[in-house]
Write an enzyme that holds these catalytic residues in place. Structure first.
Site, PDB file in Angstrom:
ATOM      1  N   ASN A   1       1.764  -9.086   4.267  1.00 21.61           N
ATOM      2  CA  ASN A   1       2.982  -9.022   5.096  1.00 21.61           C
ATOM      3  C   ASN A   1       2.917  -7.971   6.206  1.00 21.61           C
ATOM      4  O   ASN A   1       3.454  -8.189   7.292  1.00 21.61           O
ATOM      5  CB  ASN A   1       4.230  -8.849   4.222  1.00 21.61           C
TER       6      ASN A   1
ATOM      7  N   GLY B   1       1.805  -4.961  -3.677  1.00 22.93           N
ATOM      8  CA  GLY B   1       1.864  -6.406  -3.857  1.00 22.93           C
ATOM      9  C   GLY B   1       2.952  -6.763  -4.851  1.00 22.93           C
ATOM     10  O   GLY B   1       3.904  -5.996  -5.051  1.00 22.93           O
TER      11      GLY B   1
ATOM     12  N   CYS C   1       8.904  -5.893   1.444  1.00 22.54           N
ATOM     13  CA  CYS C   1       9.240  -5.512   0.073  1.00 22.54           C
ATOM     14  C   CYS C   1      10.643  -4.925   0.011  1.00 22.54           C
ATOM     15  O   CYS C   1      11.343  -5.111  -0.962  1.00 22.54           O
ATOM     16  CB  CYS C   1       8.230  -4.514  -0.432  1.00 22.54           C
TER      17      CYS C   1
HETATM   18  P1  NAD Z   1       0.031 -10.372  -4.549  1.00 29.38           P
HETATM   19  O1  NAD Z   1       0.306  -9.424  -5.634  1.00 29.38           O
HETATM   20  O2  NAD Z   1      -0.275 -11.781  -4.896  1.00 29.38           O
HETATM   21  O3  NAD Z   1      -1.212  -9.890  -3.647  1.00 29.38           O
HETATM   22  C1  NAD Z   1      -1.292  -8.606  -3.105  1.00 29.38           C
HETATM   23  C2  NAD Z   1      -2.757  -8.193  -3.001  1.00 29.38           C
HETATM   24  O4  NAD Z   1      -3.334  -8.159  -4.291  1.00 29.38           O
HETATM   25  C3  NAD Z   1      -3.631  -9.150  -2.189  1.00 29.38           C
HETATM   26  O5  NAD Z   1      -4.604  -8.412  -1.479  1.00 29.38           O
HETATM   27  C4  NAD Z   1      -4.298  -9.995  -3.266  1.00 29.38           C
HETATM   28  O6  NAD Z   1      -5.513 -10.571  -2.843  1.00 29.38           O
HETATM   29  C5  NAD Z   1      -4.507  -8.959  -4.350  1.00 29.38           C
HETATM   30  N1  NAD Z   1      -4.615  -9.479  -5.717  1.00 29.38           N
HETATM   31  C6  NAD Z   1      -4.014 -10.570  -6.253  1.00 29.38           C
HETATM   32  N2  NAD Z   1      -4.361 -10.710  -7.550  1.00 29.38           N
HETATM   33  C7  NAD Z   1      -5.191  -9.678  -7.846  1.00 29.38           C
HETATM   34  C8  NAD Z   1      -5.885  -9.265  -9.033  1.00 29.38           C
HETATM   35  N3  NAD Z   1      -5.788  -9.955 -10.171  1.00 29.38           N
HETATM   36  N4  NAD Z   1      -6.640  -8.160  -8.986  1.00 29.38           N
HETATM   37  C9  NAD Z   1      -6.749  -7.451  -7.832  1.00 29.38           C
HETATM   38  N5  NAD Z   1      -6.133  -7.794  -6.674  1.00 29.38           N
HETATM   39  C10 NAD Z   1      -5.350  -8.894  -6.684  1.00 29.38           C
HETATM   40  O7  NAD Z   1       1.243 -10.242  -3.589  1.00 29.38           O
HETATM   41  P2  NAD Z   1       1.770 -11.252  -2.484  1.00 29.38           P
HETATM   42  O8  NAD Z   1       2.715 -12.187  -3.137  1.00 29.38           O
HETATM   43  O9  NAD Z   1       0.672 -11.815  -1.677  1.00 29.38           O
HETATM   44  O10 NAD Z   1       2.509 -10.168  -1.577  1.00 29.38           O
HETATM   45  C11 NAD Z   1       3.864 -10.022  -1.544  1.00 29.38           C
HETATM   46  C12 NAD Z   1       4.382  -9.066  -2.623  1.00 29.38           C
HETATM   47  O11 NAD Z   1       4.094  -7.727  -2.276  1.00 29.38           O
HETATM   48  C13 NAD Z   1       5.878  -9.136  -2.777  1.00 29.38           C
HETATM   49  O12 NAD Z   1       6.246  -9.183  -4.123  1.00 29.38           O
HETATM   50  C14 NAD Z   1       6.381  -7.834  -2.166  1.00 29.38           C
HETATM   51  O13 NAD Z   1       7.617  -7.432  -2.610  1.00 29.38           O
HETATM   52  C15 NAD Z   1       5.250  -6.909  -2.433  1.00 29.38           C
HETATM   53  N6  NAD Z   1       5.218  -5.801  -1.453  1.00 29.38           N
HETATM   54  C16 NAD Z   1       5.566  -4.538  -1.865  1.00 29.38           C
HETATM   55  C17 NAD Z   1       5.557  -3.478  -0.967  1.00 29.38           C
HETATM   56  C18 NAD Z   1       5.951  -2.071  -1.385  1.00 29.38           C
HETATM   57  O14 NAD Z   1       5.649  -1.127  -0.666  1.00 29.38           O
HETATM   58  N7  NAD Z   1       6.594  -1.884  -2.523  1.00 29.38           N
HETATM   59  C19 NAD Z   1       5.164  -3.694   0.360  1.00 29.38           C
HETATM   60  C20 NAD Z   1       4.822  -4.985   0.743  1.00 29.38           C
HETATM   61  C21 NAD Z   1       4.839  -6.032  -0.196  1.00 29.38           C
END
Ligand code: NAD
Length: 489
Positions: free
Chosen positions: A155, A231, A287
């Protein structure tokens, strides 16, 4: 300008762009057009091995001996290079993510300021000494944690990479950064710039790759000392599990379902535009998006209808056009997921007041959507991650606090009231990492950002984050003149 399409992107390891050893080359799609954007390498396990080794070599070599003043100079030089290349970075990010270039330009400002903030924050790194008494002298040293694995979502690829890189580099760590496979371009360019301004080879490595394979391998890697993840909450839980053998330090920035409370005494001239901005900027893919708008009952109908009018007035369109306020979502798959929440919401009894329909035409666009609902529905409890705000009525202050806290997340909250005492009362009782009082903006270098509850732990953007990349070593010294003979034999 065709900055993204005129080249093929490799991985960035040991100071140079390299072909993947065990990964693949994948075509990226531009979300706003549905057309091919660029070809980018994705790393596999052998590439992670190479990157971790490069990070370790840098740490054991020149980087490990680089004093704080020189690290600060390099961080400022990187900020300068980002500023000098901001037009290119803005286009790359906009075309890769699909969001409006006006938002991306504001993010770039934050990127530059964040590197500058941590360049200054290096001056705060230091141990302490303590006169314990007797013949015992104690002092502590701060040392970098080591090799940090940093995993960021799609994002805000550049901003999230910056939030993680800047404190790690300030602390003297080396980094293997894994962007989301859909959005690797700006992080790769950032690593190139870091090398151009003089960060030694191997200090910043970028290995885009699929999460469950390459990402999981990186988290488990025995050469990694710390994992910082942004994430979803579900993946955050999995990261904790993966980081437990061998044990690593972990920080998690996870999902949010943040409330925005509007009291009857609120100044609606600020509260309405700000509440709309707080959900619709970045098309709700934030997020800390305030996706639950809680409104005092006497004002509910008025706010619902004003939010509907506001949503319909937002200029949605070509992300590269200067006047666009909201671009596309990240992909058509994600757009369908967002629409699914709205469809299930209406079947559970929510009422769509604005938007809520899939548009025709190419690109992953979705309209700003306002839904009147109650806090128990899926659409009010789950992370939609799209331009959808759920408007929920409350009775009084106690009810407002109850509803605000009635989710599993706790990242952000905003309160609109002209009663200052009430603003502070609510700030004290809401379970979230940040509370804004008559203030929609959320992220400033220097102000800790992070979650309560299932929104994660650890803080970014502030001095607190620096400490998460440092170890504290206690040194104890005998200053006595007499021999030390513990068994007295
Ligand atoms: P996601 O958890 O699917 O992916 C995030 C990252 O993790 C990606 O780089 C992905 O390739 C990696 N990933 C996925 N599975 C993994 C695993 N098993 N091991 C290691 N890495 C792995 O998240 P998404 O749905 O793509 O992103 C959106 C989410 O992120 C939303 O829930 C949002 O609220 C959150 N977010 C939080 C913040 C914050 O600062 N708190 C900021 C931005 C987004």
């Amino acid at each position: 300008m065709a900055v993204a399409t005129d080249r093929e992107y490799g991985l960035f390891i040991a100071g140079e762009s390299v072909e993947p050893a065990s990964g693949e080359i994948r075509e990226l799609i531009e979300p706003a057009t549905g057309e091919p954007l660029a070809k980018a390498a994705l790393g596999g396990e052998a590439d992670v091995d190479r990157a971790v080794e490069a990070a370790r070599t840098a740490l054991d070599g020149e980087w490990g001996k680089t004093p704080g003043t020189e690290r600060a100079r390099l961080l400022h030089a990187l900020a300068d290079a980002i500023l000098a290349n901001r037009a290119e970075l803005a286009e790359l990010e906009t075309r890769n993510v699909g969001k409006a270039i006006s938002s991306v330009k504001a993010e770039l400002h934050g990127v530059v300021e964040n590197f500058r903030y941590y360049a200054s924050a290096i001056a705060t790194i230091g141990g302490r000494s303590n006169p314990i008494g007797g013949s015992l002298l104690f002092y502590s040293l701060k040392e970098p944690v080591g090799v940090a694995a940093q995993i960021v979502p799609w994002n805000y690829p550049l901003l999230m990479s910056t939030w993680k890189l800047a404190p790690a580099l300030a602390a003297g760590c080396s980094v293997v950064l894994k962007p989301d496979p859909q959005t690797p371009l700006s992080a790769l360019r950032l690593a190139e710039l870091a090398t151009e301004v003089g960060f030694p080879a191997g200090v910043v490595n970028v290995v885009p790759g699929d999460g469950p394979t390459t990402g999981a391998y990186l988290v488990r890697h025995p050469g990694v000392d710390k994992v910082a993840f942004t994430g979803s909450t579900k993946t955050g839980g999995e990261i904790m599990r993966l980081a437990s053998d061998p044990v690593k330090r972990v920080t998690l920035e996870l999902g949010g379902k943040s409330p925005n409370l509007v009291f009857a005494d609120a100044d609606l001239a600020s509260a309405i535009p700000s509440s709309a901005w707080a959900i619709f900027y970045a098309a709700g893919q934030s997020c800390e998006a305030r996706s639950r708008l809680l409104v005092e009952k006497s004002l509910y109908d008025e706010v619902v209808s004003k939010m509907g009018e506001y949503a319909e007035a937002i200029r949605v369109g070509d992300p590269l056009a200067a006047e666009t306020q909201m671009g596309s979502l990240i992909s058509s798959g994600h757009r369908d997921r967002v629409h699914g929440f709205v469809e299930r919401g209406t079947s559970e009894g929510a009422e769509v007041v604005a938007g809520g329909a899939l548009p025709d035409g190419p690109g992953a666009f979705y309209p700003p959507t306002v839904v009147a609902a109650t806090n128990d529905l899926e659409i009010a409890q789950e992370v939609v991650f799209g331009p959808v705000v759920t408007v929920i009525p409350f009775e009084d202050e106690i009810d407002a606090i109850r509803l605000a806290n009635d989710v599993r997340y706790g990242l952000m909250a905003t309160v609109w009231t002209q009663d200052p005492a009430r603003g502070h009362r609510i700030a004290a009782r809401i379970k979230s990492g940040t509370v804004g009082i008559n203030m929609p903006y959320t992220a400033f270098p220097g102000i800790p950002f992070g979650g309560y509850k299932q929104s994660g732990f650890g803080r970014e953007l502030a001095l607190e984050s620096l400490d998460l990349y440092l170890e504290t070593k206690s040194v104890v010294v005998s200053t006595g003149a007499r021999p030390i003979n513990p068994f007295a034999l």
